[in-house]
Scaffold this motif. Structure first.
Motif, PDB file in Angstrom:
ATOM      1  N   ARG A 150      -4.033   5.250   6.436  1.00 18.86           N
ATOM      2  CA  ARG A 150      -4.678   4.968   5.546  1.00 18.86           C
ATOM      3  C   ARG A 150      -4.075   5.349   3.980  1.00 18.86           C
ATOM      4  NH1 ARG A 150      -9.706   3.658   7.196  1.00 18.86           N
ATOM      5  NH2 ARG A 150     -10.858   3.922   9.351  1.00 18.86           N
ATOM      6  N   GLU A 192      -7.492   1.105  10.499  1.00 24.54           N
ATOM      7  CA  GLU A 192      -6.333   1.730   9.609  1.00 24.54           C
ATOM      8  C   GLU A 192      -6.056   0.425   8.819  1.00 24.54           C
ATOM      9  OE1 GLU A 192      -2.910   2.741  11.912  1.00 24.54           O
ATOM     10  OE2 GLU A 192      -2.498   0.218  12.464  1.00 24.54           O
ATOM     11  N   ASP A 193      -5.396   0.603   6.955  1.00 27.33           N
ATOM     12  CA  ASP A 193      -4.638  -0.376   6.445  1.00 27.33           C
ATOM     13  C   ASP A 193      -3.172  -1.288   7.024  1.00 27.33           C
ATOM     14  OD1 ASP A 193      -6.621   0.735   4.805  1.00 27.33           O
ATOM     15  OD2 ASP A 193      -4.248   2.031   3.410  1.00 27.33           O
ATOM     16  N   GLY A 231       1.253  -1.300  -0.192  1.00 25.40           N
ATOM     17  CA  GLY A 231      -0.046   0.135   0.177  1.00 25.40           C
ATOM     18  C   GLY A 231       0.477   1.380  -0.144  1.00 25.40           C
ATOM     19  N   SER A 268     -11.405   1.379   2.997  1.00 24.84           N
ATOM     20  CA  SER A 268      -9.485   2.305   1.586  1.00 24.84           C
ATOM     21  C   SER A 268     -10.207   1.604   0.698  1.00 24.84           C
ATOM     22  CB  SER A 268      -8.179   2.022   2.689  1.00 24.84           C
ATOM     23  OG  SER A 268      -7.734   2.484   2.777  1.00 24.84           O
ATOM     24  N   ALA A 269     -10.310   0.021   0.163  1.00 23.35           N
ATOM     25  CA  ALA A 269     -10.867  -0.765  -0.595  1.00 23.35           C
ATOM     26  C   ALA A 269     -12.047  -0.292  -1.509  1.00 23.35           C
ATOM     27  CB  ALA A 269     -10.807  -2.077  -0.615  1.00 23.35           C
ATOM     28  N   THR A 280     -14.836  -5.781   3.105  1.00 18.52           N
ATOM     29  CA  THR A 280     -12.858  -6.459   1.589  1.00 18.52           C
ATOM     30  C   THR A 280     -13.472  -7.282   0.334  1.00 18.52           C
ATOM     31  OG1 THR A 280     -12.291  -8.126   3.020  1.00 18.52           O
ATOM     32  CG2 THR A 280     -11.568  -5.824   3.867  1.00 18.52           C
ATOM     33  N   ALA A 321      -4.232   3.765   1.565  1.00 17.76           N
ATOM     34  CA  ALA A 321      -4.582   3.181   0.021  1.00 17.76           C
ATOM     35  C   ALA A 321      -6.034   4.118   0.129  1.00 17.76           C
ATOM     36  CB  ALA A 321      -5.524   1.966   0.397  1.00 17.76           C
ATOM     37  N   THR A 351      -3.507  -5.635   4.370  1.00 17.33           N
ATOM     38  CA  THR A 351      -3.995  -5.212   3.138  1.00 17.33           C
ATOM     39  C   THR A 351      -4.662  -4.003   2.987  1.00 17.33           C
ATOM     40  OG1 THR A 351      -5.843  -6.755   3.999  1.00 17.33           O
ATOM     41  CG2 THR A 351      -3.963  -7.284   2.146  1.00 17.33           C
ATOM     42  N   PRO A 352      -5.511  -3.421   2.219  1.00 19.49           N
ATOM     43  CA  PRO A 352      -5.774  -1.867   1.985  1.00 19.49           C
ATOM     44  C   PRO A 352      -7.819  -2.482   3.300  1.00 19.49           C
ATOM     45  CG  PRO A 352      -5.507  -2.137   0.050  1.00 19.49           C
ATOM     46  CD  PRO A 352      -4.791  -3.454   0.712  1.00 19.49           C
ATOM     47  N   SER A 353      -7.716  -1.451   4.255  1.00 21.18           N
ATOM     48  CA  SER A 353      -8.688  -1.824   4.159  1.00 21.18           C
ATOM     49  C   SER A 353      -9.808  -1.730   3.937  1.00 21.18           C
ATOM     50  CB  SER A 353      -9.206  -0.480   5.806  1.00 21.18           C
ATOM     51  OG  SER A 353      -9.407   0.723   5.077  1.00 21.18           O
ATOM     52  N   GLU A 413     -13.008  -0.441  11.058  1.00 23.08           N
ATOM     53  CA  GLU A 413     -11.455  -0.688  11.125  1.00 23.08           C
ATOM     54  C   GLU A 413     -11.062   1.170  10.688  1.00 23.08           C
ATOM     55  OE1 GLU A 413     -10.343  -3.794   7.434  1.00 23.08           O
ATOM     56  OE2 GLU A 413     -12.125  -2.697   7.231  1.00 23.08           O
TER      57      GLU A 413
END
Length: 721
Positions: A610, A561-562, A245, A570-571, A502, A612, A565-567, A559
């Motif tokens: 974060r 933070e990332d 990320g 974020s995803a 996710t 992402a 993998t992206p949270s 969540e």
């Protein structure tokens, strides 16, 4: 097999059911236990045929395990006893160690069974619960990891936490909690459970006032710089994780304008990862992390999500100017690994390969499949191979099992010299017992792999990779997303769900990447379907989105933070941002803007947590800056393909659209170099190509698109590599 467990009696009906379930199991893999009776495992528990490889690994422990669920919580309430929750995953080395030392030990089992309800949780099945209990451990202990060990009140609130415990320490903790529960300590456990649960809720729901993100990218680079390992690349001084990320944010940032610090971090980090032991030079693909800071000594498990994210990073590295040496080759070998070793017979990709494998003595050892002793090298290559030094095989090994292949950063050896040696090593390695493969097909993780493979296939002109990604997506969506309820995963013929945020976001991004690679509208429609479900089912207060809703006794899981993998948030924002450039939709775009606003305060304070989401917010607000860009509300698509000296720019226009007559069109100053052809793919009538000398970059590119009835506002994008 014994009906009763150490410290726990079981009724005849449960016992008969467990025996029948055990007898129905296939002969392979063999039960994992040190305790046998008349040729059969001495103990058996409820996990014996669980639809999770990780849980099934513990099915013959003397611990009276429950899977997570209402039955386990009800049993704790009935017995009025605390819960011991152990969370891990099938390819986790230290999870295996704790199993061998403690969970397969009757002395430990007697303590657990007598005083606790013991629950096993596969973090890959329930990342929402894992997120909750990992955060509890991090808040209480200052660090966290797997196996994650949690002691809970009967209602599921954690009051004591830890990670891996050696057997003596583990038994001390169990005895102390058991004694405290029966005596004066219970009130303190109740208090700690309330305090820790309240703290988790406060941390995950903390917000800051919405604010502009103008300064956030520069602050993110500054924060990354403060943790950058200037000697070896990466973002740590101890064990090194790829932090994909971070790299993808830096790549996007660099494509928007020069930044010497960002470029150094991106190039040095990826160069070191490609050169080091993190990279499996023999078989392709990347391990999860290295235990040292110079990327030499891996922790050998291979995760599907790392492969998907590294494919995106390597694609960025191969399409920059100049490309990072070895990136294209590493990408090609990663794709080979995916299609050869992680591909499932029924389609899709397996979740992971284990860190441990059998050594020549038949003992499970971390990295036995990957390391090379002097005797093994001599048997495979002959004595004194001159090429061994190019692969780091003459260096003093950092592991008892032998050397790990690596080479100095910045100086990849000539493939013509090393490839024949790597091929011989691969043939010799193929005779070794392979690491255990976790054959769960996880919707979200497959989404990451498919996205990486499709994007790499498009931008590196590998239609075979695109075809493989499309075939995997067809199998994945047919098995998990064809019914009224989308499922999270399947294993051993059992489909399980429901999904979390996710899963939906990563699967949607995979479908959108396939749309980019094929321009088949069915993939875009699939991406929109996943986005719609995510927005509908995961909306939380204040414009935010929960990883899961209504599935935990502890409430919605948000969540912080990332991570690796992206949270989920974020995803989701990433998916919505890319959809907004391809198929603008007022309702969906408004939800994306609301999510940016909800995260903006914390993003402005600590963007590195974060990245992402920050990258996605820039795409949403500023447009894409990569080698593939959609313009004019998705009616035009630019694709940049660098050559040695020139850059080829391809513009596709949707049916019914054309460039405005008389208006500036294309890269400034090179209009005469364009060629017009009406040979675009279905739905895209016109293809226009320019060739621009790299030395002329960056260049502004002007576009004004029209139909027979209207013209869109003029649009300007900058062409750079």
């Amino acid at each position: 097999m014994q009906q009763h467990m150490p410290g726990r009696e079981r009724d005849a009906a449960l016992w008969a059911d467990l025996v029948a379930r055990a007898d129905a199991l296939p002969a392979e893999p063999a039960p994992r236990t040190a305790h046998w009776s008349d040729g059969k495992p001495a103990y058996i528990n409820r996990l014996v045929d669980a639809p999770s490889p990780y849980l099934r690994q513990h099915g013959f422990n003397p611990v009276d395990w429950y899977p997570w669920g209402a039955d386990a919580l009800a049993e704790a309430a009935r017995r009025d006893c605390p819960i011991f929750l152990s969370t891990g995953y099938a390819t986790c080395h230290w999870c295996h160690v704790m199993e061998e030392e403690s969970f397969d030990d009757p002395e430990v089992a007697e303590l657990l069974n007598r005083h606790f309800v013991a629950i096993k949780l596969d973090r890959e099945e329930r990342p929402d619960l894992d997120q909750h209990f990992i955060l509890a451990t991090s808040l209480q202990q200052g660090h966290a990891g797997w196996p994650n060990s949690s002691w809970l009140l009967p209602d599921g609130r954690p009051f004591h936490t830890g990670t891996y415990f050696p057997k003596p320490h583990f038994m001390q903790v169990l005895a102390a909690i058991a004694q405290g529960w029966r005596g004066d300590g219970r009130a303190e456990f109740e208090r700690l459970g309330g305090v820790l649960t309240d703290h988790i809720a406060m941390v995950t729901r903390r917000t800051a006032p919405p604010t502009a993100l103008d300064r956030a990218p520069a602050l993110a680079v500054e924060q990354l710089s403060s943790g950058f390992n200037t000697a070896h690349g990466g973002f740590g001084r101890g064990p090194q994780f790829p932090q994909e990320g971070h790299l993808l944010f830096l790549a996007d940032h660099l494509r928007r304008g020069p930044d010497a610090r960002a470029e150094q971090m991106f190039r040095k980090s990826l160069d070191a990862m490609i050169a080091g032991g993190l990279h499996d030079h023999v078989g392709g693909g990347f391990h999860r992390y290295t235990v040292d800071e110079n990327w030499r000594t891996p922790h050998f498990e291979k995760m599907a999500y790392n492969q998907g994210l590294m494919a995106l990073c390597l694609t960025e590295a191969a399409t920059m100017d100049p490309p990072i040496a070895g990136a294209d080759r590493a990408l090609s070998r990663l794709a080979d690994y995916l299609m050869r070793d992680l591909a499932l017979d029924r389609g899709g990709f397996a979740a992971a390969e284990d860190a441990d494998s059998l050594d020549p003595d038949g003992k499970l050892e971390e990295g036995a499949f990957y390391t090379w002793s002097e005797a093994q090298l001599s048997a495979c290559l002959g004595a004194g191979s001159a090429v061994q030094s190019l692969l780091g095989l003459d260096a003093a090994p950092t592991l008892p099992g032998g050397a790990v292949i690596h080479h100095p950063p910045g100086a990849p050896p000539d493939p013509a010299l090393v490839d024949p040696v790597l091929d011989r090593l691969a043939a010799c390695r193929a005779a070794r017992p392979r690491p255990f493969r976790d054959d769960k097909m996880i919707l979200g993780w497959n989404g990451l792999v498919i996205r990486g493979l499709a994007t790499a296939g498009l931008l590196r002109n590998r239609p075979d990779w695109v075809d493989a990604a499309a075939a995997a997506a067809d199998a994945l969506f047919s098995e998990l997303a064809s019914g009224p309820e989308i499922a999270k995963l399947s294993f051993d013929g059992v489909v399980r769900g429901p999904t979390d945020l996710t899963d939906l976001a990563w699967a949607g991004s995979a479908a959108l990447a396939l749309y980019d690679a094929t321009l088949d509208p069915r993939w875009r429609a699939q991406a929109e379907t996943f986005a719609a479900q995510a927005l509908r089912d995961h909306a939380a207060e204040g414009g935010r989105y929960a990883l899961s809703r209504g599935r935990s006794p502890l409430g919605d899981v948000l969540e912080l933070e990332d991570g690796a993998t992206p949270s989920g948030e974020s995803a989701l924002l990433d998916l919505l941002a890319y959809l907004s450039t391809r198929a603008p939709d007022p309702s969906r775009d408004s939800a994306a803007s609301d999510l940016v606003r909800a995260l903006s305060g914390t993003l402005a304070e600590m963007p590195v947590a974060r990245l992402a989401a920050l990258r996605a917010a820039r795409i949403l607000n500023e447009g894409d800056a990569g080698p593939l860009r959609y313009l004019a509300e998705g009616h035009a698509r630019l694709r940049l393909s660098p050559g040695n000296e020139d850059l080829h720019i391809e513009l596709l226009l949707r049916d019914g659209w054309h460039l405005q007559d008389g208006a500036p069109a294309g890269p400034q100053g090179v209009a005469a170099a364009r060629s017009d052809r009406s040979d675009g793919p279905d739905g895209w009538r016109r293809r226009i190509v320019w060739t621009v000398p790299k030395a002329a970059l960056p260049l502004p590119c002007h576009l004004t698109l029209c139909t027979d009835r209207l013209c869109l506002a003029p649009e300007l994008t900058e062409i750079r590599l």
